[in-house]
Design an enzyme around this catalytic site. Sequence first.
Site, PDB file in Angstrom:
ATOM      1  N   ASP A 236       9.730  -8.419   2.182  1.00  0.00           N
ATOM      2  CA  ASP A 236       9.087  -7.458   2.493  1.00  0.00           C
ATOM      3  C   ASP A 236       9.377  -6.759   4.193  1.00  0.00           C
ATOM      4  OD1 ASP A 236       8.584  -9.096   5.188  1.00  0.00           O
ATOM      5  OD2 ASP A 236       5.958  -8.419   4.773  1.00  0.00           O
TER       6      ASP A 236
ATOM      7  N   LYS B 195       2.928  -2.818   3.059  1.00  0.00           N
ATOM      8  CA  LYS B 195       4.355  -3.997   2.573  1.00  0.00           C
ATOM      9  C   LYS B 195       4.768  -5.528   1.735  1.00  0.00           C
ATOM     10  CE  LYS B 195       6.094  -3.277   6.278  1.00  0.00           C
ATOM     11  NZ  LYS B 195       5.128  -2.859   7.499  1.00  0.00           N
TER      12      LYS B 195
ATOM     13  N   GLU C 226      -2.568  -4.674  18.279  1.00  0.00           N
ATOM     14  CA  GLU C 226      -1.945  -3.469  17.330  1.00  0.00           C
ATOM     15  C   GLU C 226      -3.065  -2.035  17.524  1.00  0.00           C
ATOM     16  OE1 GLU C 226       0.610  -4.838  13.402  1.00  0.00           O
ATOM     17  OE2 GLU C 226      -1.482  -4.271  13.341  1.00  0.00           O
TER      18      GLU C 226
ATOM     19  N   ILE D 293       4.508   0.603   9.872  1.00  0.00           N
ATOM     20  CA  ILE D 293       3.285  -0.095  10.611  1.00  0.00           C
ATOM     21  C   ILE D 293       1.817   0.012   9.652  1.00  0.00           C
ATOM     22  CG2 ILE D 293       2.231  -1.288  12.305  1.00  0.00           C
ATOM     23  CD1 ILE D 293       4.431   0.027  14.402  1.00  0.00           C
TER      24      ILE D 293
END
Length: 210
Positions: A85, A16, A146, A12
């Site tokens: 991705d 990507k 997040e 994470i």
Amino acid sequence: MKYHFVTIEGNIGAGKTTLAHMLARHYNARLILEQFADNPFLPKFYENPAQYAFPLELFFMAERYKQLKELVHTGDLFQSLTISDYLFTKCLLFARVNLPEQEYKLYQGLFEIMQSQLVQPQILIYLHAPVAKLQANIRIRNRPYEQNIPDEYLASIQETYTQYIRQHNIRTLFVDVSNADFLGNEAHLKVVLDALENDSEDGQQYFTLP
């Protein structure tokens, strides 16, 4: 370039999607991006992992399968280039970290049925960054759900990825992105482009960025 299906993976916040966009533009390739924002369980999972991990992972697996299944029916797959991705095996790796044993075994059975029907990438680009760098990137992109991801969780995901890659001898460009600036530094992108355009053997090749 001899490859027709290239996948980018990493933890994470590893970068990507940014790299996938840049490679797709460079090669005028078909681009497949994970639709993480469509998963209604994602914010809930970060609030209550034990309750929402299983529906989260099932939703992700179904969506990834639907996206990648289309490649099987695309006649020009091996006359063109596709950049993704995510790796479908990502489903299993995150499930290994997030699910208790009984749920994981059920999930694994479904995963194996789905994976057998999909086209596998010819080469994997794995972006590796220390947890501190991942957390910095996560803060910069500022997705609210997040912002409180524990370091321990990111470390666990990282270890699961690297174990999988090494155990399965996947053809992998293993790129240290500790100092990566693909958007601002052309030399960083050139490392990846040169690696893709050179012959790669099975197993891992390791790259650092200047």
